[in-house]
Design a protein around this motif. Structure first.
Motif, PDB file in Angstrom:
ATOM      1  N   UNK A   1     -45.478  -5.622  26.443  1.00 43.71           N
ATOM      2  CA  UNK A   1     -45.971  -4.462  26.538  1.00 43.71           C
ATOM      3  C   UNK A   1     -47.384  -4.343  26.930  1.00 43.71           C
ATOM      4  N   UNK A   2     -47.883  -3.651  27.815  1.00 44.19           N
ATOM      5  CA  UNK A   2     -49.394  -3.415  27.987  1.00 44.19           C
ATOM      6  C   UNK A   2     -49.710  -2.186  27.226  1.00 44.19           C
ATOM      7  N   UNK A   3     -48.946  -1.047  27.842  1.00 36.99           N
ATOM      8  CA  UNK A   3     -49.131   0.248  26.971  1.00 36.99           C
ATOM      9  C   UNK A   3     -47.886   0.696  26.932  1.00 36.99           C
ATOM     10  N   UNK A   4     -47.563   0.786  25.363  1.00 40.05           N
ATOM     11  CA  UNK A   4     -46.107   1.262  25.002  1.00 40.05           C
ATOM     12  C   UNK A   4     -46.316   2.780  25.021  1.00 40.05           C
TER      13      UNK A   4
ATOM     14  N   UNK B   1     -46.032   4.218  30.193  1.00 38.52           N
ATOM     15  CA  UNK B   1     -45.344   3.057  29.836  1.00 38.52           C
ATOM     16  C   UNK B   1     -45.680   1.859  30.711  1.00 38.52           C
ATOM     17  N   UNK B   2     -46.446   0.942  30.383  1.00 38.41           N
ATOM     18  CA  UNK B   2     -46.985  -0.229  31.171  1.00 38.41           C
ATOM     19  C   UNK B   2     -46.527  -1.318  30.536  1.00 38.41           C
ATOM     20  N   UNK B   3     -45.862  -2.321  31.297  1.00 34.42           N
ATOM     21  CA  UNK B   3     -45.497  -3.759  30.799  1.00 34.42           C
ATOM     22  C   UNK B   3     -45.746  -4.718  31.879  1.00 34.42           C
TER      23      UNK B   3
ATOM     24  N   UNK C   1     -41.685  -6.982  35.817  1.00 30.23           N
ATOM     25  CA  UNK C   1     -40.523  -6.085  35.201  1.00 30.23           C
ATOM     26  C   UNK C   1     -40.290  -4.729  36.099  1.00 30.23           C
ATOM     27  N   UNK C   2     -39.321  -4.283  36.003  1.00 34.12           N
ATOM     28  CA  UNK C   2     -39.212  -2.829  36.790  1.00 34.12           C
ATOM     29  C   UNK C   2     -38.898  -1.750  35.536  1.00 34.12           C
ATOM     30  N   UNK C   3     -39.713  -0.549  35.804  1.00 29.17           N
ATOM     31  CA  UNK C   3     -39.605   0.447  35.013  1.00 29.17           C
ATOM     32  C   UNK C   3     -38.658   1.457  35.268  1.00 29.17           C
TER      33      UNK C   3
ATOM     34  N   UNK D   1     -38.336  -1.612  30.194  1.00 26.43           N
ATOM     35  CA  UNK D   1     -38.866  -2.400  31.264  1.00 26.43           C
ATOM     36  C   UNK D   1     -38.117  -3.789  31.152  1.00 26.43           C
ATOM     37  N   UNK D   2     -37.561  -4.138  32.426  1.00 29.34           N
ATOM     38  CA  UNK D   2     -36.472  -5.149  32.366  1.00 29.34           C
ATOM     39  C   UNK D   2     -36.928  -6.321  33.423  1.00 29.34           C
TER      40      UNK D   2
END
Length: 1184
Positions: free
Chosen positions: A358-361, A377-379, A385-387, A429-430
Motif C-alpha cells: 500500500x501507498x494509500x489504502x 487506492x494506491x499501491x 500492480x493493477x487496480x 491491487x495485484x
C-alpha cells in the motif's frame, strides 16, 4: 479559453474532493453511539490468505465483522456459493461468519482443500474477506533407500545429502547422532540451506556411523528420520600400513601424503547464478567451499556497500543474510573463498521484486447527504500492480449504477451523495507475486452533533504542564468545534492554545489564570450542542531543600533534609529509600517530617538515599549519597637508599587509610639549589606500593615528600626526606619553541624558551645560536650567548627564509645536536597596489568589488589579505556635505573580491584597494568612483497638526531625514474615528514634494481623525507616520450644553451627591480610627472610570495616538478590554446563542467585526461608521 476554464474547474473539484476526503468523519468507538448509528459491514478478523491446517484437527476459518444492523454472512468456495446447510460437517458460529469444519468426527481435511471467501452483508452494503486458500499440512515419510558407506581420504571434501521428503510447509532440517545430540559444526563442517552437511575437508575424527538427518514438521509436531549415514576417513599413515602389509620388502610403495588444496566452491556451482527475492523478505545467499586449509569466506557487493544495520553473517560467514530487502538491494553479490594457496569466487545476481504494497489504502468515509468525497487506492509493486474496484463484492463495472459515483483509475469520486449511496467498496491491487484487498465503506449519515465527553468533568493539572480538555464529538456533516472560556467569554484562539482534530483543547503551558470553566460547542447544519468542563491549576510540588551529598566518619551522625512546597489542596506523602529499596528496619533510622537522621553511622550505611514526594497529580524526588570514609593520614618515615648519579630509591610507611583504601601515592620533589620552597610533581605509584625508583637530573639538590590519595581526597604531605645533591653533567635537552621572526626589514630576531634551572645539569649555562639562509649554499654562522632568550641578526635581506638552531651548553659541554627550524627575516611594506579594480553595484545598499591579486614577490612578507577603503563623496539627494568618514573592510588571504554592505542609496562613493602583510599596507590602487541607485525614503521627520477649527485642521511636516533619492510626492491618508473607536471611510491625498504644510477643510466638527503620512521616490513609498487630532465643538451646541449645566435641578442634584460623599468619608474616617479596615483606595482603583480622557494643555485636544509602537492603544480610555474580549453585561443568552453565525459576527481574534481594537494597523482600515466626539457634557446629557 473555454477549455482552460474547464481544466481549472476540474482541478478545483479534485482539490475539493481531496479536502473532503481528509476531513471525512471518523466514528468514535463509543458503545452507545455505535448502537444508534447505521454502519456498513467491516471485516474485523479473518484467517490468513495461505492457511495451512493440521489434518488431524477441526478446520476453523475465521470471518468476523461488525456493522449496524449486524451483518449476515455467506461463503464461496472455489468461486461458487458454498451452501453450508448441505454439509453436515460444516457449521457457522452464532452471530459470526466463522466456519468450523468437523474433521475429528469423520471428515477428511483433503476434501475441503480450496479457496474460500467470506461476505458480510447488511442493508448498507457488503464487505468481503481475502481469498483464503485452505491446504492441509503434509509430513510424508522418507523413502527407503540403501545408503553405501562413505570412504574418504583425509583432507578431501565431502557432502552428505539429506534430501528430505517434500512437506507442507517445508520441514526444518538438523543433523544429530544416535544419542540425539546435535553434531558439532564449524568453519570446516556446516549444514547448508538445503539441509546437506558439507565438509570442506575431512579429518580422521569425522569417522562415525551415525550421521542422521532429521526433518521436523512443525504443523503436525512430527519428526522424520533418515537412515544413518556411515563415514570412514582413511589417514595417510594407516593407508601406508595397509599397502606395506600386502607388498614384499623389495616392492616400492607409498601413498601420497595429505596435500594442501586451494579453495573450490561446493555450492553454488559455476561462476555465476541468479536469485529473485521479494521486497520485505529476508535475502539468504550461501557459499560453501572445499579446500585445505579450510577456506575463509568473505562477501562484497559489486559497485556498492552491504546495507548497514540490515546485514548479518551466519553459518561461519558462509551465509549472507539481509533483512527487509528492498529494490535498492538488487545487484551482484560476490562471495570469495580464500586460503593460503589461493581463492575462488562466485557472483550471485540478485533481483528484488515486490508483491503489491500500500501507498494509500482506501479509508472509510462518513458523509452527510449532498456532500462530496473520494476513495483513493494506491499501491506499488514490481511489476506495477493493477487496480480493480468492486462494490459490495461485485465488480464495479456490473454493479448497480450510482449517479453520485465516478471511477477514475485508483480513485472513486463521489458527488452529492444520498443515503442510497451507502455501500462497501473493495480495492484489489495485484501482480504476479500476490494481491492486496481492502474494504472501505461509504456511509451516508445525517446526524446532529453529539458531545460524548461527560458534562462538568473536572480536570486538575499542575501549573506549567500541558492541560488537555476533551470534547469527544460526532455528527454528520462533521461538526465544527469551538471553545469558550467562562460563561460569556469569547472564542479561544491564538498560539497559546492547540486545537486537536478530535475536539480536544490543549493548553501547552497551563498557568494559574487558566483556571475556570471551559465550554465546547459543536455545530453543523443539523444543530448544535455545548458541554462545559472545569479546569483547576495546582501549584507544582517542589523540593525546595534537597538532600545533599554527605561524607561522614564511622560512628558519627548524619541528617538528610527534604523540605517541600506543595499546593494546599493536594496531600503529599514522603517516602525515603536507600539504594532504591526500603529503609532498613533499624531504630538508628529516624524519619522526621522533613528529614532523615541516621544515628551511629556504620560502614553498611553507605549508599544512595532518595526522598520521594507523591501527590495525586505529580511526583518529585531528590537523591544524595552517603559515604562513610575520610582522607588518609600522611605517610611517614621516608628513607633514601641506593643513591646513584641519575637515580635513588625512596621508601615510606603509609598512614592510616581511614576506612577508604589508598588508591595511589604521589611523590613530589623540591630543588633547594634553584627553586627552594617550590614543590614539583615527580611521579605516582599504586596504593599497594611503598617503594619507588626515582630518576634524577644532574646538578639538583633534591628533597622528597609523599602524599597518599583515596577516593575522598589527598592526605597532607609527609615530612620531607633528607636532601640529596646530584653531580653536574652536560645538558640533556635544548631550548624549546625556537622561532625566527624579523622585527625590521634587515634583521632576523631569533627567540627561544630558556631551560629551567634544574634542566641546566650544571653551572655556566649558555646557548649556541646558529643560522644560515635557506636554499643558498652558505655555511652556518654561530654565536655563543649567555643565559638569555633572544639574539638579533642584522644586515639580512628582506623577508627571506633562514634555517635556525639553538644548542644548550654548560661548563661540562654541549647538549645533543638540536633540530632545525625555519624562520624569516623582517618584512617590509608591499610594493605594488592591486590592479584592475572593478565595482558592480548590486542594489542601493550593496556593491561587489573585484581586483587582481598582486605578485607574491612584491608582498615582501606574509600575505595577510586585502583592505578596501571606501567613503561617501556626495549624497545626490542633499546638497550639504558632511565630514568624509572612510570605512575599511579587510578580506583575509588571497581573495580577489568582496562585498560592501551598508551603503547609502543615491550617493556617490569612492574606493581603493591595498594589499597588507605583517608590516603594514602597500600603496593604494587608483580611486574608483561608483554611484548607488535610488531607494525608498525614510519616514517624514515629523507630522504636526495645529489650528483646529470647526471644519479644518492644519498639517505641518518635515522632510525625511534620509530621502534616499529625489522625492516625488507625499501621500496623506485620513479617516474619522467615532466615539466607539470605529474607523470611518479612508480618504487619500497626494501632495507635491515641495510642500511642507496643508490645510484640510470641509471636515466634520467635533470629530477625531486619524492621519497616515509618508513620502515617495520613484522607487516606492517609505515608512508612514500616524497622528490623530480633533476638530473643535460647535459653539451653539456647547452653549446649549452649558445652559443645561446651569439648571437649578442639576445644581441641586450635584449638591446632594457631594453631601453623600462627605458623609461617606466621615464614616470611613471614624471606622479607621476604631481599627476597622475599609480599603477605599483599592476599591477606587478597581473601579476607575475607563472613559476619562486626559486633555492636552497646548491645543485642547484629547490625548493623541502615539506612533512610537505599533501596538499601543489609540487612547487611554479605550472601551475595549485589555484582553480584547467583548464583555456582554446584560444578556442571559448562552455562549451558543451569542456565537450563532460566528463567521458573520466575530473576527479571528474573537472581537466583534467593526470594533476598533486599539492596535495600529500597517494598512489603514476602511469603514463607513459615523463619528462623534466624546465629551463630559454629552456623557451627562446621556445620564439625564
Amino acid at each position: 479559453m473555454t477549455k482552460k476554464k474547464s481544466i481549472s474547474a476540474s482541478k478545483a473539484s479534485l482539490v475539493l474532493f481531496l479536502c473532503q476526503m481528509i476531513s471525512a468523519l471518523d466514528v468514535p468507538l463509543d458503545s452507545k453511539l455505535l448502537e444508534e448509528l447505521s454502519q456498513p459491514p467491516t471485516i474485523t478478523q479473518q484467517s490468513p490468505k495461505d492457511y495451512i491446517v493440521d489434518p488431524r484437527e477441526n478446520i476453523v476459518i475465521q470471518c468476523e465483522a461488525k456493522g449496524k444492523p449486524p451483518p449476515s454472512f455467506s461463503w464461496t468456495r472455489n468461486g461458487t456459493h458454498f451452501d453450508i446447510d448441505k454439509d453436515a460437517q460444516v457449521t457457522m458460529k452464532p452471530n459470526s461468519g466463522t466456519l468450523v469444519i468437523n474433521i475429528m468426527n469423520g471428515g477428511k481435511a483433503e476434501a475441503y482443500e480450496g479457496v474460500y471467501q467470506c461476505t458480510a452483508r447488511n442493508e448498507r452494503g457488503a464487505a468481503i474477506s481475502n481469498n483464503i486458500v485452505i491446504r492441509p499440512s503434509r509430513s510424508p515419510l522418507w523413502t527407503k533407500e540403501k545408503l553405501e558407506p562413505n570412504q574418504v581420504r583425509e583432507g578431501d571434501s565431502l557432502v552428505l545429502h539429506c534430501r528430505p521428503p517434500v512437506g507442507l510447509p517445508p520441514p526444518i532440517i538438523f543433523w544429530m547422532d544416535n544419542a540425539f545430540q546435535r553434531l558439532p559444526q564449524s568453519e570446516r563442517v556446516s549444514q547448508g540451506l538445503n539441509g546437506d552437511l558439507y565438509f570442506s575437508n575431512v579429518q580422521p575424527e569425522d569417522t562415525r556411523e551415525d550421521y542422521i538427518c532429521y526433518a521436523r514438521f512443525n504443523h503436525t509436531q512430527t519428526i522424520q528420520q533418515k537412515q544413518p549415514i556411515s563415514v570412514k576417513v582413511f589417514s595417510m599413515d594407516s593407508l601406508n600400513d595397509t599397502i606395506a602389509a600386502n607388498l614384499s620388502d623389495t616392492d616400492v610403495y607409498g601413498a601420497r601424503p595429505v596435500t594442501e588444496r586451494q579453495p573450490v566452491l561446493l555450492t553454488p556451482t559455476g561462476s555465476t547464478s541468479t536469485k529473485v527475492e521479494l521486497r520485505g523478505n529476508v535475502l539468504l545467499l550461501e557459499c560453501i567451499a572445499a579446500g585445505l586449509p579450510t577456506p575463509v569466506i568473505r562477501w562484497i557487493k559489486e559497485g556498492g556497500e552491504l546495507p548497514a544495520n540490515r546485514t548479518f553473517f551466519e553459518n561461519f560467514k558462509k551465509t549472507l543474510k539481509i533483512i527487509d530487502v528492498s529494490e535498492a538491494d538488487s545487484g551482484n553479490y560476490k562471495c570469495i573463498a580464500r586460503n593460503i594457496l589461493g581463492s575462488a569466487h562466485h557472483v550471485i545476481s540478485v533481483t528484488v521484486k515486490a508483491a503489491p504494497y500500500w501507498i494509500t489504502a482506501p479509508r472509510n468515509l462518513v458523509l452527510s447527504p449532498g456532500e462530496d468525497g473520494t476513495l483513493i487506492c494506491r499501491a506499488n509493486g514490481n511489476p506495477k500492480p493493477s487496480i480493480s474496484w468492486l462494490a459490495n463484492g461485485v465488480p464495479i463495472a456490473i454493479a448497480p449504477e450510482d449517479p453520485s459515483r465516478k471511477v477514475d483509475g485508483d480513485t472513486i469520486i463521489f458527488s452529492h451523495v444520498q443515503e442510497r449511496s451507502s455501500a462497501v467498496y473493495q480495492c484489489n491491487a495485484s501482480n504476479e507475486y500476490g494481491y492486496l484487498l481492502a474494504n472501505a465503506f461509504v456511509n451516508v449519515l445525517a446526524e446532529p452533533p453529539r458531545i460524548l465527553t461527560p458534562a462538568n468533568k473536572l480536570y486538575q493539572v499542575i501549573a506549567d504542564s500541558p492541560a488537555l480538555l476533551d470534547c469527544a464529538y460526532f455528527g454528520s456533516p462533521k461538526p465544527e468545534i469551538e471553545w469558550f472560556k467562562g460563561v460569556k467569554g469569547s472564542i479561544l484562539h491564538g498560539s497559546e492554545y492547540i486545537f486537536h482534530d478530535n475536539g480536544t483543547l490543549e493548553i501547552p503551558v497551563a498557568q494559574k489564570d487558566s483556571t475556570g470553566a471551559y465550554t465546547c460547542v459543536a455545530r453543523n447544519k443539523l444543530g448544535k450542542i455545548q458541554n462545559e468542563v472545569q479546569l483547576e491549576i495546582k501549584d507544582p510540588t517542589v523540593i525546595i531543600k534537597q538532600p545533599e551529598y554527605k561524607v561522614i566518619q564511622r560512628y558519627g551522625q548524619v541528617s538528610f533534609e527534604c523540605i517541600i512546597k506543595h499546593d494546599s489542596t493536594l496531600l503529599p506523602t514522603v517516602i525515603w529509600l536507600k539504594d532504591n529499596d526500603e529503609l532498613p528496619d533499624d531504630e538508628r533510622f529516624l524519619v522526621g517530617k522533613d528529614n532523615l537522621t541516621i544515628m551511629n553511622v556504620t560502614d553498611k550505611d553507605d549508599g544512595t538515599y532518595t526522598c520521594i514526594v507523591n501527590t495525586t497529580l505529580d511526583s518529585v524526588s531528590a537523591s544524595a549519597v552517603l559515604t562513610v570514609v575520610a582522607r588518609p593520614n600522611p605517610p611517614f618515615d621516608l628513607e633514601l637508599t641506593g643513591q646513584l648519579e641519575r637515580s635513588v630509591e625512596l621508601s615510606w610507611i603509609p598512614g592510616d587509610e581511614n576506612n577508604s583504601p589508598i588508591t595511589n601515592f604521589v611523590i613530589e620533589y623540591e630543588d633547594g639549589l634553584h627553586e627552594p620552597g617550590l614543590w614539583h610533581y615527580q611521579t605516582e605509584v599504586p596504593g599497594t606500593q611503598t617503594t619507588v625508583q626515582l630518576k634524577l637530573s644532574p646538578y639538583v639538590n633534591y628533597s622528597f615528600r609523599v602524599i597518599a590519595v583515596n577516593e575522598i581526597g589527598r592526605s597532607q604531605p609527609s615530612e620531607p626526606s633528607e636532601q640529596y645533591l646530584t653531580k653536574s653533567a652536560n645538558p640533556d635537552e635544548n631550548p624549546s619553541n625556537v622561532q625566527g621572526i624579523g622585527s625590521e626589514p634587515d634583521n632576523l630576531v631569533i627567540t627561544w624558551e630558556s631551560l629551567k634551572g634544574f634542566q641546566s645539569n650544571g653551572p655556566g649555562l649558555q646557548y649556541k645560536v646558529s643560522w644560515r639562509q635557506k636554499d643558498v649554499d652558505d655555511e652556518w654562522t654561530s654565536v655563543i650567548v649567555a643565559n638569555v632568550s633572544k639574539y638579533i641578526v642584522s644586515g639580512t635581506p628582506t623577508f627571506v627564509p633562514y634555517e635556525i638552531k639553538v644548542q644548550a651548553l654548560n661548563d661540562l659541554g654541549y647538549a645533543p645536536e638540536p633540530s632545525e627550524v625555519i624562520g624569516h627575516s623582517g618584512e617590509d611594506l608591499p610594493m605594488v597596489a592591486p590592479g584592475n579594480v572593478q565595482v558592480h553595484v548590486i542594489n542601493s545598499t550593496l556593491a561587489k568589488v573585484h581586483w587582481d591579486p598582486v605578485p607574491l614577490k612584491t608582498v615582501r612578507g606574509h600575505l595577510q589579505g586585502y583592505k578596501v577603503y571606501y567613503w561617501k563623496v556626495q549624497s545626490l539627494s542633499r546638497r550639504s556635505r558632511r565630514h568624509v568618514e572612510k570605512k575599511i573592510l579587510t578580506f583575509k588571504g588571497n581573495k580577489t573580491f568582496g562585498m560592501l554592505p551598508g551603503l547609502e542609496p543615491y550617493s556617490t562613493y569612492k574606493l581603493n584597494v591595498r594589499v597588507a602583510n605583517g608590516k603594514g599596507e602597500g600603496p593604494a590602487s587608483p580611486d574608483k568612483v561608483f554611484r548607488t541607485p535610488e531607494g525608498v525614503p525614510s519616514s517624514p521627520s515629523f507630522l504636526k497638526i495645529t489650528n483646529p477649527t470647526l471644519d479644518s485642521l492644519t498639517l505641518e511636516w518635515g522632510s525625511p531625514t534620509h530621502p534616499n533619492g529625489v522625492l516625488t510626492s507625499y501621500i496623506l491618508k485620513f479617516q474619522p474615528i467615532n466615539n466607539t473607536h470605529e474607523l470611518g471611510p479612508l480618504v487619500e491625498i497626494r501632495i507635491p514634494a515641495n510642500e511642507s504644510s496643508l490645510i484640510l477643510k470641509n471636515l466634520n466638527y467635533s470629530t477625531r481623525y486619524k492621519f497616515y503620512f509618508n513620502a515617495q521616490t520613484s522607487v516606492g513609498s517609505g515608512n508612514q507616520i500616524t497622528e490623530e487630532a480633533v476638530t473643535i465643538m460647535d459653539e451653539a451646541m456647547a452653549s446649549r450644553q452649558v445652559d443645561i449645566a446651569t439648571q437649578g435641578w442639576f445644581i441641586g442634584l450635584m449638591c446632594a451627591v457631594a453631601l453623600l460623599i462627605l458623609i461617606l468619608l466621615i464614616v470611613c474616617f471614624i471606622r479607621r480610627n476604631k481599627g476597622g479596615k475599609y480599603p477605599v483606595k483599592e476599591k477606587e482603583d478597581a473601579h476607575a472610570d475607563p472613559e476619562i480622557q486626559p486633555m492636552k494643555e497646548d491645543d485642547g485636544t484629547f490625548g493623541e495616538y502615539s506612533d512610537a509602537e505599533d501596538h499601543k492603544p489609540l487612547k487611554k480610555g479605550s472601551r475595549t478590554p485589555s484582553d480584547r474580549t467583548v464583555k456582554k453585561e446584560d444578556s442571559d443568552d448562552s455562549l451558543v446563542d451569542y456565537g450563532e453565525g460566528v463567521n458573520g459576527q466575530f473576527n479571528e481574534d474573537g472581537s466583534f467585526i467593526g470594533q476598533y481594537s486599539g492596535k495600529k494597523e500597517k494598512e489603514p482600515a476602511e469603514g463607513n461608521e459615523s463619528s462623534e466626539a466624546p465629551s463630559p457634557v454629552n456623557a451627562m446629557n446621556s445620564f439625564v
